[in-house]
Motif scaffolding. Structure first.
Motif, PDB file in Angstrom:
ATOM      1  N   GLU A 148       0.834  -1.205   0.000  1.00 30.59           N
ATOM      2  CA  GLU A 148       0.000   0.000   0.000  1.00 30.59           C
ATOM      3  C   GLU A 148       0.870   1.257   0.000  1.00 30.59           C
ATOM      4  O   GLU A 148       0.570   2.235  -0.679  1.00 30.59           O
ATOM      5  N   PHE A 149       1.960   1.216   0.751  1.00 27.94           N
ATOM      6  CA  PHE A 149       2.853   2.372   0.774  1.00 27.94           C
ATOM      7  C   PHE A 149       3.564   2.561  -0.564  1.00 27.94           C
ATOM      8  O   PHE A 149       3.793   3.695  -0.989  1.00 27.94           O
ATOM      9  N   ARG A 150       3.902   1.459  -1.226  1.00 30.35           N
ATOM     10  CA  ARG A 150       4.502   1.587  -2.565  1.00 30.35           C
ATOM     11  C   ARG A 150       3.517   2.237  -3.532  1.00 30.35           C
ATOM     12  O   ARG A 150       3.891   3.082  -4.353  1.00 30.35           O
ATOM     13  N   ARG A 151       2.258   1.833  -3.436  1.00 28.87           N
ATOM     14  CA  ARG A 151       1.235   2.427  -4.304  1.00 28.87           C
ATOM     15  C   ARG A 151       1.080   3.913  -4.005  1.00 28.87           C
ATOM     16  O   ARG A 151       0.978   4.737  -4.933  1.00 28.87           O
ATOM     17  N   LEU A 152       1.083   4.278  -2.730  1.00 24.77           N
ATOM     18  CA  LEU A 152       0.959   5.693  -2.368  1.00 24.77           C
ATOM     19  C   LEU A 152       2.166   6.495  -2.841  1.00 24.77           C
ATOM     20  O   LEU A 152       2.022   7.640  -3.277  1.00 24.77           O
ATOM     21  N   ALA A 153       3.360   5.889  -2.774  1.00 21.28           N
ATOM     22  CA  ALA A 153       4.546   6.573  -3.298  1.00 21.28           C
ATOM     23  C   ALA A 153       4.367   6.873  -4.779  1.00 21.28           C
ATOM     24  O   ALA A 153       4.710   7.972  -5.250  1.00 21.28           O
ATOM     25  N   SER A 154       3.808   5.920  -5.515  1.00 19.15           N
ATOM     26  CA  SER A 154       3.539   6.139  -6.940  1.00 19.15           C
ATOM     27  C   SER A 154       2.510   7.243  -7.148  1.00 19.15           C
ATOM     28  O   SER A 154       2.630   8.060  -8.074  1.00 19.15           O
ATOM     29  N   ASP A 155       1.493   7.277  -6.279  1.00 17.92           N
ATOM     30  CA  ASP A 155       0.478   8.337  -6.370  1.00 17.92           C
ATOM     31  C   ASP A 155       1.110   9.716  -6.142  1.00 17.92           C
ATOM     32  O   ASP A 155       0.783  10.685  -6.846  1.00 17.92           O
ATOM     33  N   PHE A 156       1.996   9.803  -5.141  1.00 19.31           N
ATOM     34  CA  PHE A 156       2.666  11.082  -4.882  1.00 19.31           C
ATOM     35  C   PHE A 156       3.544  11.488  -6.071  1.00 19.31           C
ATOM     36  O   PHE A 156       3.581  12.666  -6.450  1.00 19.31           O
ATOM     37  N   GLU A 157       4.238  10.512  -6.642  1.00 20.41           N
ATOM     38  CA  GLU A 157       5.089  10.813  -7.797  1.00 20.41           C
ATOM     39  C   GLU A 157       4.252  11.271  -8.991  1.00 20.41           C
ATOM     40  O   GLU A 157       4.641  12.190  -9.724  1.00 20.41           O
ATOM     41  N   GLU A 158       3.082  10.642  -9.170  1.00 22.75           N
ATOM     42  CA  GLU A 158       2.188  11.053 -10.257  1.00 22.75           C
ATOM     43  C   GLU A 158       1.658  12.466 -10.016  1.00 22.75           C
ATOM     44  O   GLU A 158       1.577  13.283 -10.940  1.00 22.75           O
ATOM     45  N   ALA A 159       1.283  12.755  -8.752  1.00 22.73           N
ATOM     46  CA  ALA A 159       0.795  14.098  -8.421  1.00 22.73           C
ATOM     47  C   ALA A 159       1.872  15.144  -8.688  1.00 22.73           C
ATOM     48  O   ALA A 159       1.579  16.235  -9.178  1.00 22.73           O
ATOM     49  N   ALA A 160       3.141  14.799  -8.397  1.00 23.09           N
ATOM     50  CA  ALA A 160       4.239  15.726  -8.656  1.00 23.09           C
ATOM     51  C   ALA A 160       4.409  15.951 -10.155  1.00 23.09           C
ATOM     52  O   ALA A 160       4.562  17.086 -10.614  1.00 23.09           O
ATOM     53  N   ALA A 161       4.366  14.846 -10.916  1.00 21.43           N
ATOM     54  CA  ALA A 161       4.577  14.950 -12.363  1.00 21.43           C
ATOM     55  C   ALA A 161       3.473  15.755 -13.040  1.00 21.43           C
ATOM     56  O   ALA A 161       3.727  16.503 -13.999  1.00 21.43           O
ATOM     57  N   LYS A 162       2.244  15.606 -12.546  1.00 20.38           N
ATOM     58  CA  LYS A 162       1.095  16.289 -13.155  1.00 20.38           C
ATOM     59  C   LYS A 162       0.771  17.621 -12.492  1.00 20.38           C
ATOM     60  O   LYS A 162      -0.155  18.310 -12.949  1.00 20.38           O
ATOM     61  N   ASP A 164      -0.728  18.003  -9.704  1.00 16.83           N
ATOM     62  CA  ASP A 164      -2.145  17.745  -9.431  1.00 16.83           C
ATOM     63  C   ASP A 164      -2.407  17.814  -7.930  1.00 16.83           C
ATOM     64  O   ASP A 164      -2.144  16.855  -7.190  1.00 16.83           O
ATOM     65  N   GLY A 165      -2.923  18.959  -7.465  1.00 15.29           N
ATOM     66  CA  GLY A 165      -3.188  19.145  -6.050  1.00 15.29           C
ATOM     67  C   GLY A 165      -4.257  18.214  -5.510  1.00 15.29           C
ATOM     68  O   GLY A 165      -4.163  17.730  -4.380  1.00 15.29           O
ATOM     69  N   LYS A 166      -5.284  17.927  -6.298  1.00 18.09           N
ATOM     70  CA  LYS A 166      -6.359  17.045  -5.843  1.00 18.09           C
ATOM     71  C   LYS A 166      -5.838  15.629  -5.611  1.00 18.09           C
ATOM     72  O   LYS A 166      -6.209  14.965  -4.635  1.00 18.09           O
ATOM     73  N   LEU A 167      -4.980  15.149  -6.523  1.00 24.12           N
ATOM     74  CA  LEU A 167      -4.404  13.820  -6.359  1.00 24.12           C
ATOM     75  C   LEU A 167      -3.522  13.779  -5.114  1.00 24.12           C
ATOM     76  O   LEU A 167      -3.535  12.805  -4.357  1.00 24.12           O
ATOM     77  N   PHE A 168      -2.767  14.854  -4.877  1.00 23.91           N
ATOM     78  CA  PHE A 168      -1.941  14.900  -3.673  1.00 23.91           C
ATOM     79  C   PHE A 168      -2.794  14.852  -2.410  1.00 23.91           C
ATOM     80  O   PHE A 168      -2.493  14.117  -1.470  1.00 23.91           O
ATOM     81  N   ILE A 169      -3.869  15.642  -2.368  1.00 27.14           N
ATOM     82  CA  ILE A 169      -4.723  15.687  -1.176  1.00 27.14           C
ATOM     83  C   ILE A 169      -5.305  14.307  -0.880  1.00 27.14           C
ATOM     84  O   ILE A 169      -5.319  13.857   0.274  1.00 27.14           O
ATOM     85  N   ALA A 170      -5.778  13.612  -1.915  1.00 24.07           N
ATOM     86  CA  ALA A 170      -6.350  12.276  -1.725  1.00 24.07           C
ATOM     87  C   ALA A 170      -5.285  11.300  -1.220  1.00 24.07           C
ATOM     88  O   ALA A 170      -5.525  10.519  -0.285  1.00 24.07           O
ATOM     89  N   ALA A 171      -4.099  11.334  -1.839  1.00 25.89           N
ATOM     90  CA  ALA A 171      -3.023  10.434  -1.425  1.00 25.89           C
ATOM     91  C   ALA A 171      -2.556  10.760  -0.010  1.00 25.89           C
ATOM     92  O   ALA A 171      -2.284   9.859   0.795  1.00 25.89           O
ATOM     93  N   ASP A 172      -2.475  12.051   0.310  1.00 29.36           N
ATOM     94  CA  ASP A 172      -2.011  12.471   1.632  1.00 29.36           C
ATOM     95  C   ASP A 172      -2.969  12.025   2.726  1.00 29.36           C
ATOM     96  O   ASP A 172      -2.533  11.574   3.797  1.00 29.36           O
ATOM     97  N   ARG A 173      -4.257  12.133   2.463  1.00 24.93           N
ATOM     98  CA  ARG A 173      -5.243  11.699   3.465  1.00 24.93           C
ATOM     99  C   ARG A 173      -5.101  10.196   3.730  1.00 24.93           C
ATOM    100  O   ARG A 173      -5.096   9.748   4.881  1.00 24.93           O
ATOM    101  N   GLU A 174      -4.973   9.414   2.658  1.00 27.20           N
ATOM    102  CA  GLU A 174      -4.817   7.966   2.826  1.00 27.20           C
ATOM    103  C   GLU A 174      -3.491   7.649   3.524  1.00 27.20           C
ATOM    104  O   GLU A 174      -3.423   6.770   4.387  1.00 27.20           O
ATOM    105  N   PHE A 175      -2.446   8.335   3.125  1.00 29.65           N
ATOM    106  CA  PHE A 175      -1.122   8.153   3.719  1.00 29.65           C
ATOM    107  C   PHE A 175      -1.154   8.396   5.226  1.00 29.65           C
ATOM    108  O   PHE A 175      -0.622   7.608   6.012  1.00 29.65           O
ATOM    109  N   ASN A 176      -1.776   9.495   5.649  1.00 28.42           N
ATOM    110  CA  ASN A 176      -1.844   9.822   7.078  1.00 28.42           C
ATOM    111  C   ASN A 176      -2.563   8.735   7.860  1.00 28.42           C
ATOM    112  O   ASN A 176      -2.122   8.336   8.946  1.00 28.42           O
ATOM    113  N   GLY A 177      -3.682   8.250   7.314  1.00 28.85           N
ATOM    114  CA  GLY A 177      -4.422   7.199   7.999  1.00 28.85           C
ATOM    115  C   GLY A 177      -3.649   5.897   8.070  1.00 28.85           C
ATOM    116  O   GLY A 177      -3.650   5.204   9.101  1.00 28.85           O
ATOM    117  N   LEU A 178      -2.958   5.553   6.987  1.00 36.25           N
ATOM    118  CA  LEU A 178      -2.234   4.289   6.933  1.00 36.25           C
ATOM    119  C   LEU A 178      -1.026   4.304   7.860  1.00 36.25           C
ATOM    120  O   LEU A 178      -0.730   3.312   8.531  1.00 36.25           O
TER     121      LEU A 178
END
Length: 258
Positions: A148-162, A164-178
């Motif tokens: 799950e953390f590997r997937r979230l790392a990919s989400d953060f990298e995608e948000a950086a590349a794009k 994309d603030g919305k993608l970051f917010i969604a990934a960050d919320r899941e990251f904090n909970g996990l």
């Protein structure tokens, strides 16, 4: 603030085994339990009405749908959210304890202002708690949680590349909970909750003007990857690096607003 949760040292477990490599009776998230013990991967209990009201109202305040200084009406929230007055009152009491709202006699419940100077004091505390959470998560995360953390790392990298603030917010919320779930420390979990709420309010108010989304995504990805690799020292260093950046951009915000 987030989503935040070793394959290399993990033995294959039989149906009746519990992994012994984690000290102090702690269980790797994602490992097997036997008998009547709760599984580390079991679903959380359903939300109560009070918890639901808290989550919705807190989100409305954090995202500035209810801006600082607003007076909150229990009756209005009752109609708007279709949640009973008692759960709403309990949610507001919890928000008051966290400092998100103030209960003012004869005036009602008022959304607290965001104290910019206070942010630096909060960062000092946040740094130590998040370092504990990141380190424990790296030590205790099992294979499923590491994935799950590997997937979230990919989400953060995608948000950086794009960018994309919305993608970051969604990934960050899941990251904090996990990361809180993986760390298995209720004291740290209770301490970080109010800090995350105030951090998100500050982020919504100022980050677009003064922050660097690509940089903050990259720093989150490094924490996620360190946890996924069960590298506790690296997770703690990556957490420190993130808070170094948070402190820098907070100071930059304060200087710009003077």
């Amino acid at each position: 603030m987030t989503g935040f949760e070793g394959a290399a040292f993990r033995h294959e477990l039989g149906a009746n085994e519990v992994e012994q490599r984690v000290p102090d009776g702690e269980q790797r998230i994602g490992a097997s339990y036997s008998g009547d013990q709760s599984k580390a991967t079991s679903a959380p209990p359903p939300e109560t009405q009070s918890q639901l009201a808290y989550r919705i109202i807190e989100e409305m305040i954090v995202t500035l749908q209810i801006p600082p200084g607003s007076i909150i009406s229990e009756k209005s929230l009752n109609r708007q959210l279709s949640i009973g007055r008692t759960p709403i009152r309990e949610a507001l009491q919890r928000l008051a304890l966290e400092g998100t709202v103030r209960v003012v006699p004869r005036a009602g419940v008022i959304v607290s202002d965001i104290d910019l100077i206070d942010q630096l004091k909060m960062i000092e505390v946040r740094r130590e708690i998040e370092k504990i959470l990141a380190g424990r998560a790296a030590r205790l995360a099992g294979p499923q949680t590491c994935d799950e953390f590997r997937r979230l790392a990919s989400d953060f990298e995608e948000a950086a590349a794009k960018d994309d603030g919305k993608l970051f917010i969604a990934a960050d919320r899941e990251f904090n909970g996990l990361i809180v779930a993986a760390a298995q420390n209720n004291y740290a979990a209770h301490a970080i909750g109010p800090i995350e709420a105030q951090t998100r309010r500050f982020w919504y108010l100022h980050f677009q003007r003064f922050g660097d989304l690509q940089r903050v995504c990259e720093l989150h990805a490094k924490i996620a990857l360190a946890v996924a690799q069960n590298d506790e020292p690296a997770a703690r260093r990556a957490s420190d690096a993130l808070l170094d950046y948070v402190e820098w951009y907070t100071r930059r915000t304060l200087e710009s607003l003077r």
